[in-house]
Motif scaffolding. Structure first.
Motif, PDB file in Angstrom:
ATOM      1  N   LEU A   1       0.823  -1.192   0.000  1.00  0.00           N
ATOM      2  CA  LEU A   1       0.000   0.000   0.000  1.00  0.00           C
ATOM      3  C   LEU A   1       0.871   1.262   0.000  1.00  0.00           C
ATOM      4  O   LEU A   1       0.549   2.225  -0.664  1.00  0.00           O
ATOM      5  CB  LEU A   1      -0.942  -0.029   1.207  1.00  0.00           C
ATOM      6  CG  LEU A   1      -2.003   1.052   1.255  1.00  0.00           C
ATOM      7  CD1 LEU A   1      -2.893   1.012   0.031  1.00  0.00           C
ATOM      8  CD2 LEU A   1      -2.829   0.924   2.508  1.00  0.00           C
ATOM      9  N   ALA A   2       1.981   1.221   0.716  1.00  0.00           N
ATOM     10  CA  ALA A   2       2.873   2.381   0.769  1.00  0.00           C
ATOM     11  C   ALA A   2       3.450   2.683  -0.606  1.00  0.00           C
ATOM     12  O   ALA A   2       3.550   3.848  -1.007  1.00  0.00           O
ATOM     13  CB  ALA A   2       3.985   2.157   1.782  1.00  0.00           C
ATOM     14  N   VAL A   3       3.827   1.651  -1.334  1.00  0.00           N
ATOM     15  CA  VAL A   3       4.373   1.832  -2.683  1.00  0.00           C
ATOM     16  C   VAL A   3       3.288   2.385  -3.600  1.00  0.00           C
ATOM     17  O   VAL A   3       3.524   3.304  -4.384  1.00  0.00           O
ATOM     18  CB  VAL A   3       4.935   0.501  -3.240  1.00  0.00           C
ATOM     19  CG1 VAL A   3       5.363   0.651  -4.688  1.00  0.00           C
ATOM     20  CG2 VAL A   3       6.101   0.019  -2.388  1.00  0.00           C
ATOM     21  N   SER A   4       2.104   1.831  -3.479  1.00  0.00           N
ATOM     22  CA  SER A   4       0.968   2.272  -4.286  1.00  0.00           C
ATOM     23  C   SER A   4       0.700   3.764  -4.077  1.00  0.00           C
ATOM     24  O   SER A   4       0.549   4.517  -5.033  1.00  0.00           O
ATOM     25  CB  SER A   4      -0.266   1.444  -3.910  1.00  0.00           C
ATOM     26  OG  SER A   4      -1.415   1.933  -4.524  1.00  0.00           O
ATOM     27  N   LYS A   5       0.655   4.178  -2.822  1.00  0.00           N
ATOM     28  CA  LYS A   5       0.399   5.592  -2.510  1.00  0.00           C
ATOM     29  C   LYS A   5       1.542   6.488  -2.990  1.00  0.00           C
ATOM     30  O   LYS A   5       1.315   7.525  -3.586  1.00  0.00           O
ATOM     31  CB  LYS A   5       0.191   5.781  -1.006  1.00  0.00           C
ATOM     32  CG  LYS A   5      -1.148   5.319  -0.518  1.00  0.00           C
ATOM     33  CD  LYS A   5      -1.301   5.613   0.957  1.00  0.00           C
ATOM     34  CE  LYS A   5      -2.670   5.179   1.446  1.00  0.00           C
ATOM     35  NZ  LYS A   5      -2.840   5.484   2.876  1.00  0.00           N
ATOM     36  N   ASN A   8       1.600   6.544  -6.748  1.00  0.00           N
ATOM     37  CA  ASN A   8       0.285   6.864  -7.302  1.00  0.00           C
ATOM     38  C   ASN A   8      -0.177   5.818  -8.329  1.00  0.00           C
ATOM     39  O   ASN A   8      -0.568   6.138  -9.449  1.00  0.00           O
ATOM     40  CB  ASN A   8       0.285   8.270  -7.907  1.00  0.00           C
ATOM     41  CG  ASN A   8      -1.114   8.799  -8.117  1.00  0.00           C
ATOM     42  OD1 ASN A   8      -2.035   8.425  -7.405  1.00  0.00           O
ATOM     43  ND2 ASN A   8      -1.275   9.649  -9.111  1.00  0.00           N
ATOM     44  N   ILE A   9      -0.088   4.569  -7.913  1.00  0.00           N
ATOM     45  CA  ILE A   9      -0.513   3.435  -8.743  1.00  0.00           C
ATOM     46  C   ILE A   9      -1.470   2.598  -7.911  1.00  0.00           C
ATOM     47  O   ILE A   9      -1.208   2.332  -6.731  1.00  0.00           O
ATOM     48  CB  ILE A   9       0.696   2.572  -9.172  1.00  0.00           C
ATOM     49  CG1 ILE A   9       1.649   3.391 -10.022  1.00  0.00           C
ATOM     50  CG2 ILE A   9       0.244   1.336  -9.918  1.00  0.00           C
ATOM     51  CD1 ILE A   9       2.932   2.672 -10.367  1.00  0.00           C
ATOM     52  N   ILE A  14      -0.650  -3.116  -9.345  1.00  0.00           N
ATOM     53  CA  ILE A  14       0.595  -3.727  -8.893  1.00  0.00           C
ATOM     54  C   ILE A  14       0.448  -5.250  -8.828  1.00  0.00           C
ATOM     55  O   ILE A  14       1.351  -5.989  -9.203  1.00  0.00           O
ATOM     56  CB  ILE A  14       1.034  -3.149  -7.532  1.00  0.00           C
ATOM     57  CG1 ILE A  14       1.449  -1.677  -7.699  1.00  0.00           C
ATOM     58  CG2 ILE A  14       2.190  -3.950  -6.931  1.00  0.00           C
ATOM     59  CD1 ILE A  14       1.770  -0.963  -6.416  1.00  0.00           C
ATOM     60  N   LYS A  15      -0.711  -5.715  -8.395  1.00  0.00           N
ATOM     61  CA  LYS A  15      -0.957  -7.152  -8.289  1.00  0.00           C
ATOM     62  C   LYS A  15      -1.326  -7.783  -9.632  1.00  0.00           C
ATOM     63  O   LYS A  15      -1.316  -9.003  -9.764  1.00  0.00           O
ATOM     64  CB  LYS A  15      -2.087  -7.422  -7.296  1.00  0.00           C
ATOM     65  CG  LYS A  15      -1.712  -7.148  -5.866  1.00  0.00           C
ATOM     66  CD  LYS A  15      -2.884  -7.486  -4.968  1.00  0.00           C
ATOM     67  CE  LYS A  15      -2.539  -7.359  -3.518  1.00  0.00           C
ATOM     68  NZ  LYS A  15      -3.662  -7.787  -2.665  1.00  0.00           N
ATOM     69  N   ALA A  26       7.034  -0.542  -9.981  1.00  0.00           N
ATOM     70  CA  ALA A  26       6.322  -0.427  -8.708  1.00  0.00           C
ATOM     71  C   ALA A  26       6.209  -1.796  -8.033  1.00  0.00           C
ATOM     72  O   ALA A  26       6.431  -1.927  -6.828  1.00  0.00           O
ATOM     73  CB  ALA A  26       4.942   0.179  -8.928  1.00  0.00           C
ATOM     74  N   ARG A  27       5.881  -2.812  -8.816  1.00  0.00           N
ATOM     75  CA  ARG A  27       5.758  -4.170  -8.276  1.00  0.00           C
ATOM     76  C   ARG A  27       7.104  -4.642  -7.736  1.00  0.00           C
ATOM     77  O   ARG A  27       7.187  -5.242  -6.660  1.00  0.00           O
ATOM     78  CB  ARG A  27       5.259  -5.108  -9.367  1.00  0.00           C
ATOM     79  CG  ARG A  27       4.952  -6.495  -8.883  1.00  0.00           C
ATOM     80  CD  ARG A  27       4.498  -7.416 -10.012  1.00  0.00           C
ATOM     81  NE  ARG A  27       3.354  -6.872 -10.732  1.00  0.00           N
ATOM     82  CZ  ARG A  27       3.329  -6.648 -12.051  1.00  0.00           C
ATOM     83  NH1 ARG A  27       4.376  -6.918 -12.808  1.00  0.00           N
ATOM     84  NH2 ARG A  27       2.256  -6.171 -12.618  1.00  0.00           N
ATOM     85  N   GLY A  28       8.165  -4.363  -8.483  1.00  0.00           N
ATOM     86  CA  GLY A  28       9.502  -4.751  -8.039  1.00  0.00           C
ATOM     87  C   GLY A  28       9.889  -4.083  -6.730  1.00  0.00           C
ATOM     88  O   GLY A  28      10.452  -4.729  -5.833  1.00  0.00           O
ATOM     89  N   ILE A  29       9.576  -2.814  -6.605  1.00  0.00           N
ATOM     90  CA  ILE A  29       9.868  -2.085  -5.367  1.00  0.00           C
ATOM     91  C   ILE A  29       9.067  -2.686  -4.211  1.00  0.00           C
ATOM     92  O   ILE A  29       9.595  -2.900  -3.121  1.00  0.00           O
ATOM     93  CB  ILE A  29       9.575  -0.578  -5.537  1.00  0.00           C
ATOM     94  CG1 ILE A  29      10.611   0.054  -6.473  1.00  0.00           C
ATOM     95  CG2 ILE A  29       9.571   0.134  -4.182  1.00  0.00           C
ATOM     96  CD1 ILE A  29      10.280   1.481  -6.895  1.00  0.00           C
ATOM     97  N   ALA A  30       7.798  -2.974  -4.451  1.00  0.00           N
ATOM     98  CA  ALA A  30       6.951  -3.552  -3.408  1.00  0.00           C
ATOM     99  C   ALA A  30       7.475  -4.926  -2.979  1.00  0.00           C
ATOM    100  O   ALA A  30       7.545  -5.230  -1.780  1.00  0.00           O
ATOM    101  CB  ALA A  30       5.513  -3.649  -3.899  1.00  0.00           C
ATOM    102  N   ILE A  31       7.863  -5.742  -3.945  1.00  0.00           N
ATOM    103  CA  ILE A  31       8.411  -7.067  -3.640  1.00  0.00           C
ATOM    104  C   ILE A  31       9.720  -6.933  -2.854  1.00  0.00           C
ATOM    105  O   ILE A  31       9.941  -7.617  -1.851  1.00  0.00           O
ATOM    106  CB  ILE A  31       8.614  -7.878  -4.934  1.00  0.00           C
ATOM    107  CG1 ILE A  31       7.253  -8.329  -5.472  1.00  0.00           C
ATOM    108  CG2 ILE A  31       9.553  -9.062  -4.720  1.00  0.00           C
ATOM    109  CD1 ILE A  31       7.281  -8.930  -6.869  1.00  0.00           C
ATOM    110  N   TYR A  32      10.566  -6.030  -3.298  1.00  0.00           N
ATOM    111  CA  TYR A  32      11.841  -5.794  -2.613  1.00  0.00           C
ATOM    112  C   TYR A  32      11.620  -5.413  -1.153  1.00  0.00           C
ATOM    113  O   TYR A  32      12.254  -5.953  -0.249  1.00  0.00           O
ATOM    114  CB  TYR A  32      12.615  -4.693  -3.354  1.00  0.00           C
ATOM    115  CG  TYR A  32      13.874  -4.252  -2.661  1.00  0.00           C
ATOM    116  CD1 TYR A  32      15.037  -5.014  -2.742  1.00  0.00           C
ATOM    117  CD2 TYR A  32      13.903  -3.075  -1.923  1.00  0.00           C
ATOM    118  CE1 TYR A  32      16.196  -4.608  -2.106  1.00  0.00           C
ATOM    119  CE2 TYR A  32      15.058  -2.666  -1.283  1.00  0.00           C
ATOM    120  CZ  TYR A  32      16.197  -3.433  -1.371  1.00  0.00           C
ATOM    121  OH  TYR A  32      17.349  -3.037  -0.731  1.00  0.00           O
TER     122      TYR A  32
END
Length: 95
Positions: A1-5, A8-9, A14-15, A26-32
């Motif tokens: 959620l933090a990456v999404s906010k 702004n995606i 992302i999923k 964005a997905r890569g950052i969230a996974i990381y």
């Protein structure tokens, strides 16, 4: 959620299976960040991010990790997200 906010995606994007570059980043950052700050396995993270295979998650993690050394915008985004999360959840940033 933090990456999404922060980026702004929508979380659903992302999923999703989208291969648009901004969604992949964005997905890569969230996974990381999931791997860095949780004890979740690559398989568990993959399930959360659209039922992805663990090898896909490992690739995204390694790719994002290597980009933090090469791409200032990704490093800055990760640093800003970590800073926000650290304030909210009292995270240990040196992990």
């Amino acid at each position: 959620l933090a990456v999404s906010k922060h980026l702004n995606i929508r979380i659903n994007d992302i999923k999703s299976g989208s291969r648009r570059q901004y969604v992949v980043r964005a997905r890569g950052i969230a996974i990381y960040l999931c791997r860095r700050f949780t004890r979740a396995s690559f398989s568990d993270i993959g399930q959360y991010f659209g039922r992805r295979d663990h090898s896909t998650v490992i690739h995204a993690y390694k790719k994002t990790k290597s980009l933090t050394d090469k791409d200032d915008s990704i490093r800055l985004a990760i640093d800003e997200i970590v800073e926000r999360l650290a304030l909210k959840y009292d995270l240990e940033q040196s992990v």
